[in-house]
Design a protein around this motif. Structure first.
Motif, PDB file in Angstrom:
ATOM      1  N   GLU A 183      66.960  20.689  37.722  1.00 52.55           N
ATOM      2  CA  GLU A 183      66.832  21.122  36.332  1.00 52.55           C
ATOM      3  C   GLU A 183      66.839  22.642  36.226  1.00 52.55           C
ATOM      4  O   GLU A 183      67.440  23.212  35.303  1.00 52.55           O
ATOM      5  N   VAL A 184      66.179  23.305  37.161  1.00 53.88           N
ATOM      6  CA  VAL A 184      66.172  24.776  37.136  1.00 53.88           C
ATOM      7  C   VAL A 184      67.569  25.315  37.366  1.00 53.88           C
ATOM      8  O   VAL A 184      67.990  26.296  36.722  1.00 53.88           O
ATOM      9  N   GLN A 185      68.319  24.686  38.276  1.00 60.23           N
ATOM     10  CA  GLN A 185      69.686  25.131  38.513  1.00 60.23           C
ATOM     11  C   GLN A 185      70.567  24.940  37.277  1.00 60.23           C
ATOM     12  O   GLN A 185      71.415  25.782  36.965  1.00 60.23           O
ATOM     13  N   LYS A 186      70.361  23.847  36.545  1.00 59.28           N
ATOM     14  CA  LYS A 186      71.117  23.629  35.309  1.00 59.28           C
ATOM     15  C   LYS A 186      70.797  24.694  34.272  1.00 59.28           C
ATOM     16  O   LYS A 186      71.685  25.224  33.605  1.00 59.28           O
ATOM     17  N   GLN A 187      69.504  25.011  34.121  1.00 59.47           N
ATOM     18  CA  GLN A 187      69.119  26.052  33.162  1.00 59.47           C
ATOM     19  C   GLN A 187      69.707  27.406  33.539  1.00 59.47           C
ATOM     20  O   GLN A 187      70.173  28.158  32.667  1.00 59.47           O
ATOM     21  N   LYS A 188      69.708  27.730  34.818  1.00 59.10           N
ATOM     22  CA  LYS A 188      70.299  28.999  35.241  1.00 59.10           C
ATOM     23  C   LYS A 188      71.800  29.022  34.992  1.00 59.10           C
ATOM     24  O   LYS A 188      72.366  30.060  34.593  1.00 59.10           O
ATOM     25  N   ALA A 189      72.460  27.883  35.189  1.00 59.19           N
ATOM     26  CA  ALA A 189      73.905  27.824  34.933  1.00 59.19           C
ATOM     27  C   ALA A 189      74.188  28.007  33.443  1.00 59.19           C
ATOM     28  O   ALA A 189      75.144  28.699  33.060  1.00 59.19           O
ATOM     29  N   GLU A 190      73.377  27.391  32.562  1.00 52.84           N
ATOM     30  CA  GLU A 190      73.556  27.567  31.121  1.00 52.84           C
ATOM     31  C   GLU A 190      73.320  29.018  30.707  1.00 52.84           C
ATOM     32  O   GLU A 190      74.053  29.563  29.867  1.00 52.84           O
ATOM     33  N   GLN A 191      72.307  29.666  31.315  1.00 52.18           N
ATOM     34  CA  GLN A 191      72.060  31.064  30.984  1.00 52.18           C
ATOM     35  C   GLN A 191      73.210  31.958  31.432  1.00 52.18           C
ATOM     36  O   GLN A 191      73.602  32.889  30.714  1.00 52.18           O
ATOM     37  N   ARG A 192      73.771  31.697  32.592  1.00 48.25           N
ATOM     38  CA  ARG A 192      74.919  32.495  33.037  1.00 48.25           C
ATOM     39  C   ARG A 192      76.123  32.291  32.127  1.00 48.25           C
ATOM     40  O   ARG A 192      76.879  33.239  31.846  1.00 48.25           O
ATOM     41  N   LYS A 232      76.016  31.536  28.898  1.00 50.53           N
ATOM     42  CA  LYS A 232      75.759  32.256  27.649  1.00 50.53           C
ATOM     43  C   LYS A 232      75.952  33.758  27.822  1.00 50.53           C
ATOM     44  O   LYS A 232      76.492  34.442  26.948  1.00 50.53           O
TER      45      LYS A 232
END
Length: 242
Positions: free
Chosen positions: A213-222, A224
């Motif tokens: 889940e943390v990796q998914k959030q980091k991918a979404e932030q990158r 954006k």
């Protein structure tokens, strides 16, 4: 009067004979020789087996001769030509345990040091820790309940193991020399082992899920951040995409 005294002596003699026969044991029967009883001598069970003393391993200080001078007086030329009484006072014959240990430490340092003035290298530190560890081991053989010294010994062993591990990675030849000169057997640490339980499996699955889940959030932030920094002109966006 005389008859009474004679009767008393006869009675005392008979009582003493009877006690001697009882102490000889019930199995020892009296022998009849010439119409009188011959009482066998009592058996004394006092011969016991001598217990052998347990001889443990020798101390590291046992190879130091008693005529050897202390570490502070070995290099003094006047100490070699003095009286025998003074030599005895300056020798290891009347030295304390700490003075003998200091001399042993200097001998081990001289085996592994790089030069005469070397006092801070890894090899010298390993030699000093080896002297301390062996001294703790000899102390704990006699006082096995000394928990504080046992803790100090285990800490010294861990520290020496770290130094040897680093020396093995940096300079393998020096590592082999130190182990050979000091008589150290380097053993590798055991492989990591943990008993698998339901709690450990559930915790591991939860940690993996949180990591994903943390990796998914980091991918979404990158994503954006890349969209916000993208140019607004459509021609420039097409060129950037190409």
């Amino acid at each position: 009067m005389l008859t009474n005294i004679a009767l008393r002596t006869v009675l005392k003699a008979s009582v003493s004979v009877f006690r001697g026969s009882c102490s000889a044991g019930l199995t020892a029967a009296p022998r009849v020789t010439g119409g009188c009883f011959a009482i066998p001598p009592p058996v004394r069970h006092y011969a016991r087996v001598v217990k052998k003393k347990k001889t443990g391993p020798e101390s590291q200080l046992s190879d130091l001769p008693p005529t050897l001078l202390k570490s502070g007086f070995a290099a003094v030329p006047l100490a070699q030509t003095t009286d025998d009484v003074i030599k005895r006072l300056l020798s290891l014959e009347l030295a304390s345990h700490s003075e003998k240990l200091q001399l042993k430490k200097e001998q081990l340092i001289a085996k592994v040091q790089r030069d005469e003035n070397d006092r801070s290298s890894v090899e010298v530190k390993v030699a000093i820790l080896t002297t301390k560890i062996r001294n703790f081991q000899e102390h704990l053989r006699q006082h096995n309940k000394d928990k504080s010294n046992k803790r100090r010994m285990l800490m010294a062993i861990d520290r020496r193991k770290k130094l040897l591990k680093n020396l093995r990675l940096v300079n393998y030849d020096a590592f082999e020399k130190v182990c050979e000169q000091l008589g150290i057997t380097y053993s590798f640490p055991p492989e990591y082992y943990r008993r698998v339980t339901h709690r450990w499996v559930a915790k591991k699955a939860l940690c993996i899920k949180v990591f994903q889940e943390v990796q998914k959030q980091k991918a979404e932030q990158r994503l954006k951040m890349s969209q916000s920094l993208a140019p607004t002109d459509p021609k420039a966006a097409k060129t950037a995409a190409v």
